[in-house]
Design an enzyme around this catalytic site. Structure first.
Site, PDB file in Angstrom:
ATOM      1  N   GLU A  53       0.851  -1.209   0.000  1.00 41.97           N
ATOM      2  CA  GLU A  53       0.000   0.000   0.000  1.00 41.97           C
ATOM      3  C   GLU A  53       0.882   1.253   0.000  1.00 41.97           C
ATOM      4  O   GLU A  53       0.652   2.193  -0.762  1.00 41.97           O
ATOM      5  CB  GLU A  53      -0.920  -0.017   1.225  1.00 41.97           C
ATOM      6  CG  GLU A  53      -1.664   1.282   1.475  1.00 41.97           C
ATOM      7  CD  GLU A  53      -1.738   1.617   2.945  1.00 41.97           C
ATOM      8  OE1 GLU A  53      -2.159   0.758   3.744  1.00 41.97           O
ATOM      9  OE2 GLU A  53      -1.367   2.752   3.291  1.00 41.97           O
ATOM     10  N   GLU A  71       5.997   3.710  11.886  1.00 45.13           N
ATOM     11  CA  GLU A  71       4.545   3.526  12.035  1.00 45.13           C
ATOM     12  C   GLU A  71       4.272   2.354  12.991  1.00 45.13           C
ATOM     13  O   GLU A  71       3.412   2.436  13.878  1.00 45.13           O
ATOM     14  CB  GLU A  71       3.911   3.255  10.665  1.00 45.13           C
ATOM     15  CG  GLU A  71       2.396   3.174  10.703  1.00 45.13           C
ATOM     16  CD  GLU A  71       1.775   2.908   9.337  1.00 45.13           C
ATOM     17  OE1 GLU A  71       2.511   2.766   8.344  1.00 45.13           O
ATOM     18  OE2 GLU A  71       0.531   2.839   9.273  1.00 45.13           O
TER      19      GLU A  71
END
Lengths: 429, 423
Positions: B70, B143
Site C-alpha cells: 500500500e 509507524e
C-alpha cells in the site's frame, strides 16, 4: 444561510442543508475561560449528559435515542482559544426517513431542550451520586492522557508554553479541584452557563422557527434565575499571543517504543483576521498536506518519522509542530524541521508549490458543505473569530496570497518550547 | 415498517453496477447534490492473506506485505509520487490496509476525471526497487513503533494473538520491524500479479460525478485482464484458543482489560451472520444494555468501553474491552452477564431499539460521499449489498440472536488480556 439575533447575546444560524438525511441542532454556550470555574465547566457536560429531569435514567435515555433510529444527543465541553464552549446537540434522521412514520423532530426538540434547560436537579443541586460518579470519570480522563503519547507530548508542550495564562486553561479541568466540587457548585455552574453565556444556536437541515420559539421561552424561564445585575453575555476573551521568550527545552522520560517531539512557536501578537488566508497557505506549505515540506522532506526524503505535521491556532497566537521519531533521532528531526521553516523564509518557493497548496485548500473549502459536521465546524469557527466569511470568500482570498506573504507569515514565528518524550533517565528542564 | 420508506431506501442504497470486460467491478452512486467526489479502489488483499499459489508456485509472505505494498504503490517508474500528481488536481488522497483488503482513496471537488486517471494508473503500474523498498522500511518501522505505544492497539492484537494459533489476523497488519526487513521488490511484484488484478478489485465512486465519467476513466486506463491463476492458501486453524490469559505492563494511567471470544469462522460468513454478530455485541455492551450502565456507575468502566466483531475468510471473533480500575471485578461481572443473557435471553425492548439504531446508522451512511463509496466497496468485497443488510435486519427476530449466542459466547473459546500500569 439565515442568521438572526434573538435577544442580546443570543444568535441563531440556520442552513437548509437539503442534501442530508439527518438534521442537527446545537446550542453552544460560550463563556470566557476562567481558572476558578474550569473544573466545574469540565464536569458539567458529563453530569448533564447522563440524563435530564424528563428522563434521568441513562439506560432509558440510551434506549429512547436508539428507538429514534440512533439519534445522537450529546453535551460536549471544550475550549476555543481562551474561551470555554459547552455544546448541547442533537442529530438524527429526518422525518421522511422514519420507517415507522414517527414525528422525530418533535422528539429531538424535547430531548435537546430538556437536556439543556431541565437538568435533573433537586434543592438547588445535581444528584450527588451522579456527581460523584462523574467526578471519578473526569479524574480518570485527566490521568489517562499519558496513554496517548502523541497527544500527551503536545499538551505538555502547550502547558509549558502558556503557563498559568488563560490560554493554558485545561479542557478537562484540574484534579486538585475535584474534591471540593459539590453538587451545589455544579448546579451554580449550570446556572452561570444558561444565564450569562453567549448563546449560538446552529440549526442544520430543519426549520429554525420551532427552535427559536423554544429557545426564547427557555431563556426567559432561566433568566428568572438570574441574580440582579447579571448581564448576558459575559464578554469573551479576545485573541491573544504569548510574548517571545528564550527557547525552553524539556525532555520527559517515558517507557515507550517511539519518542515524541513537539515544538511550539509564538507569534508575539495575535494574527489580524485579514491575514488568516495567508497563514492558511503558509501552513499548507509547511506541514498541512501530503506534499508539504515536512511530509516530503522530513518523512519521505529523510525517513525520520511516520508523521510530522504543523498546525496554527489563531485565537492563541501560536504554531505547533509534532512528530513521532526514534529516540536517538529527536535532535536530527528538530533541526530538520527548523531547516524547513528557514527554507520557507529564505529559500525558493516555486509557483507550482504555491498552486498545489492553494488547490488543496480550495478543494477542502469547496467540500465544507458536503457534511453536516463540516458546515457546523465552519460556522462555529467563524463565529468564534467574530467573522462570517464563507468558504467561497476564503477561496478568493487564497488566490491573492503571494510567496512574499508566505515568508512574512513564517517570519512571525519564534520558537518558544521544545518538548520531547525521551527514553529512560530523568526529567530534564 | 413503512413500505414507502423502505422502497426509498432500496432506491438510494443501490449503486449503478458494471462489470468491465477485464473483470473489474465498477460501482457508482451519483449524488449531484454534493460538490465532492469520493473514490475507493480496493483489492481483496489484506494482511490475512499470507500464503498463495501463483501460476502453480507457492508463495509464503512475511507479515506486513499487504500494508507495505500500500505504501509503495504511490511511486511510479519515473520517480513520480502519486501525492505530487494529486497535488495538481487538488485531490486529498490516502490509502489503508485491513485484514482482508487494501483501499486507495481520494476526495476531490475539481478535476475529478484527472484524479481518477491518477488513481487507476498508479495502482495498475507498480514500480519497486531495492532502494525505494529500503526507504519505506524506515518509515513503516516508525509507524509500527507508534502503534506499539498504543494500549488499545496492544489490547486488540494481544487478544487476537492469544485466540488464534495460525490465522494471520493474530499479527499486526503492518507486520513487525523484523518481518518487513525481509520484503523485497520480487515479493511485492508477485503480490501485484496475484491480487492487483481487475477481477479481484472494485472501483467504487460516489458524489458529483456520472457513471459515464467513471466508465470513461476506466476505458482510458485500459487495464488488462489477469493472465495469472491464483489460489489462496489458508492455514488450518486448530480449534480452541492458543492462550486463555495474557498479562503485561505498560505506561498507562489505569489497567486495561479485554476479552475475546473465538467463534466458528463461518458464523459471520453471510449478511445475516454479520448482523447477528453485530447485534450480539451491541445487545451485551451497548449503551442500551443494563450491563453498560451498571459497570459505568460502579466505576468499573468508562464511556470508552466497547465491543466489536471481527470476521473474514477463516476467522470470526467478538472482542470487548476498555480501561478499568479493577480488571478482576470487571471480568467477574462481564462473565456473569454473559451467562445471564445465555440463560434468560434477550430483552425484547432493547432488541427493538437496537434494530432501529442500526437502521439509522445505515440511513446516515447515505448522506456522505465518503461513506457511500466506502460502504459500497466493502459490502461488494464481502459479497452482498447495502440494502441486503437493511432487508435482513428488518427480518431478524430475537430468537435468531438467541440461537447463536451459545456459539458466539462459548467460555471455552474465550481469552482474557490485562494490561497493567507499571508500578
Amino acid at each position: 444561510m439565515y442568521r438572526k439575533e434573538l435577544m442580546p447575546g443570543v444568535m441563531l444560524t440556520q442552513m437548509d442543508a437539503p442534501a442530508f438525511k439527518r438534521c442537527r441542532i446545537s446550542l453552544n454556550f460560550m463563556l470566557p475561560g476562567d481558572r476558578s470555574t474550569a473544573t466545574a465547566c469540565a464536569l458539567l457536560p458529563m453530569v448533564m449528559e447522563r440524563g435530564y429531569a424528563g428522563c434521568p435514567d441513562m439506560t432509558r435515555l440510551a434506549r429512547r435515542l436508539a428507538r429514534l433510529y440512533g439519534a445522537g444527543l450529546s453535551v460536549y465541553g471544550g475550549m476555543i482559544g481562551p474561551n470555554r464552549v459547552i455544546t448541547i446537540s442533537i442529530s438524527g434522521i429526518r422525518n421522511e426517513y422514519a420507517v415507522g412514520g414517527e414525528d422525530l423532530l418533535a422528539e429531538y426538540l424535547e430531548l435537546l431542550f430538556g437536556m439543556a434547560f431541565e437538568p435533573d436537579v433537586a434543592d438547588g443541586a445535581f444528584d450527588a451520586e451522579a456527581v460523584e460518579i462523574e467526578k471519578d470519570k473526569l479524574y480518570e480522563l485527566q490521568q489517562s492522557e499519558i496513554n496517548d503519547k502523541r497527544l500527551y507530548c503536545l499538551r505538555q508542550a502547550r502547558r509549558k508554553f502558556y503557563g498559568d495564562t488563560v490560554g493554558g486553561l485545561e479542557k478537562y479541568g484540574y484534579a486538585e479541584d475535584l474534591d471540593d466540587l459539590t453538587p451545589q457548585a455544579l448546579y451554580n455552574a449550570w446556572r452561570t452557563m444558561v444565564t450569562t453565556a453567549r448563546v449560538e444556536a446552529v440549526v442544520l437541515g430543519t426549520d429554525a422557527q420551532p427552535v427559536e420559539t423554544r429557545l426564547l421561552a427557555a431563556l426567559q424561564r432561566v433568566d428568572e434565575l438570574c441574580a440582579a445585575g447579571t448581564q448576558r453575555p459575559l464578554p469573551l476573551h479576545p485573541p491573544y499571543a504569548m510574548p517571545v521568550q528564550p527557547v525552553a527545552e524539556y525532555a520527559e522520560p517515558v517507557d515507550a517504543v517511539q519518542g515524541k517531539l513537539a515544538m511550539v512557536f509564538t507569534m508575539d501578537e495575535p494574527l489580524p483576521h485579514a491575514q488568516l488566508s495567508k497563514m492558511r497557505l503558509a501552513m499548507a506549505l509547511l506541514g498541512g498536506t501530503p506534499t508539504s515540506r515536512l511530509f516530503m522532506n522530513v518523512r519521505e526524503k529523510q525517513s525520520l518519522c511516520y508523521y510530522c505535521t504543523s498546525g496554527f491556532i489563531q485565537l492563541g497566537g501560536c504554531m505547533h509542530i509534532d512528530s513521532g521519531v526514534e529516540f536517538e533521532n529527536t535532535e536530527k528531526a528538530k533541526q530538520a524541521i527548523l531547516h524547513e521553516i528557514d527554507e520557507l523564509i529564505h529559500g525558493e518557493i516555486s509557483e507550482k508549490e504555491m498552486e498545489d497548496a492553494r488547490r488543496y485548500l480550495c478543494s477542502a473549502l469547496e467540500s465544507v458543505g458536503d457534511s453536516l459536521s463540516g458546515l457546523e465546524n465552519w460556522t462555529m469557527s467563524e463565529i468564534s473569530r467574530g467573522t462570517m466569511d464563507t468558504p467561497e470568500q476564503v477561496a478568493q482570498q487564497l488566490a491573492e496570497v503571494t510567496v512574499q506573504d508566505v515568508r512574512e507569515m513564517m517570519r512571525k514565528f519564534h520558537l518558544s518550547v521544545v518538548y520531547v518524550l525521551s527514553r529512560g533517565g530523568k526529567c530534564d528542564e | 415498517m413503512n413500505e414507502a420508506a423502505l422502497r426509498r431506501l432500496e432506491q438510494e442504497m443501490q449503486p449503478q453496477s458494471f462489470t468491465l470486460e477485464n473483470g473489474l467491478t465498477v460501482l457508482v452512486c451519483e449524488m449531484p447534490q454534493f460538490k465532492g467526489v469520493h473514490a475507493v479502489y480496493a483489492t481483496r488483499f489484506g494482511s490475512a492473506t499470507r500464503s498463495f499459489e501463483l501460476d502453480g508456485e507457492v508463495i509464503n509472505l512475511p507479515d506486513g506485505v499487504a500494508h507495505f505494498l500500500e505504501h509503495k504503490m504511490f511511486e511510479d517508474e519515473d520517480g513520480n509520487d502519486a501525492f505530487e500528481l494529486y497535488a495538481q488536481t487538488g485531490a486529498s488522497a490516502n490509502a489503508f490496509t485491513s485484514f482482508d483488503k487494501t483501499c486507495y482513496i481520494f476526495t476531490a471537488t475539481g478535476a475529478v476525471e484527472e484524479s481518477l486517471d491518477i488513481l487507476l494508473d498508479f495502482v495498475s503500474h507498480p514500480y519497486f526497487t531495492e532502494k525505494t523498498v529500503a526507504k519505506e522500511q524506515g518509515i513503516i518501522g516508525q509507524e509500527i513503533k507508534m502503534y506499539e505505544d498504543s494500549p488499545e492497539f496492544r489490547m486488540l492484537f494481544g487478544l487476537l494473538g492469544a485466540m488464534y494459533h495460525e490465522c494471520p489476523v493474530r499479527t499486526d497488519i503492518a507486520g513487525t520491524v523484523e518481518s518487513i526487513a525481509s520484503i523485497t521488490p520480487e515479493i511485492l511484484y508477485k503480490c501485484c500479479d496475484a491480487f492487483y488484478q481487475p477481477q479481484n478489485m472494485v472501483l467504487s465512486v460516489a458524489g458529483n460525478i456520472t457513471a459515464q465519467q467513471v466508465l470513461d476513466a476506466c476505458a482510458r486506463a485500459d487495464i488488462p485482464a489477469n493472465p495469472h491463476t491464483v489460489r489462496r492458501i489458508c492455514a488450518a486453524e486448530p480449534a480452541g484458543v492458543l492462550r486463555r490469559e495474557t498479562e503485561f505492563t505498560m505506561q498507562v494511567a489505569q489497567s486495561i482489560w479485554g476479552i475475546g471470544y473465538k467463534a466458528p469462522a463461518e458464523a459471520a460468513a453471510d449478511v445475516r451472520g454479520e448482523l447477528i454478530c453485530d447485534l450480539a455485541v451491541e445487545l451485551l455492551v451497548g449503551e442500551t444494555s443494563p450491563l453498560f450502565s451498571r459497570l459505568y456507575d460502579d466505576g468499573l468502566i468508562n464511556a470508552g468501553f466497547s465491543g466489536e466483531y471481527i470476521a473474514g475468510d477463516g476467522y470470526c471473533c467478538l472482542i470487548f474491552g476498555g480501561e478499568t480500575r479493577d480488571p478482576d471485578a470487571l471480568e467477574r461481572e462481564f462473565r456473569a452477564e454473559v451467562q445471564r443473557v445465555l440463560k434468560e435471553g434477550i430483552d425484547r425492548e432493547q432488541f427493538a431499539c437496537t434494530k432501529n439504531l442500526m437502521l439509522g446508522e445505515a440511513i446516515t451512511g447515505l448522506e456522505s460521499i465518503t461513506d457511500m463509496a466506502t460502504d459500497q466497496a466493502e459490502v461488494w468485497l464481502r459479497g452482498h449489498t447495502l440494502y441486503d443488510e437493511v432487508r435482513q435486519l428488518a427480518a431478524l427476530q430475537p430468537e435468531d440472536i438467541e440461537a447463536m449466542l451459545p456459539v458466539l459466547y462459548d467460555e471455552r473459546n474465550s481469552s482474557v488480556i490485562r494490561i497493567l500500569p507499571q508500578a
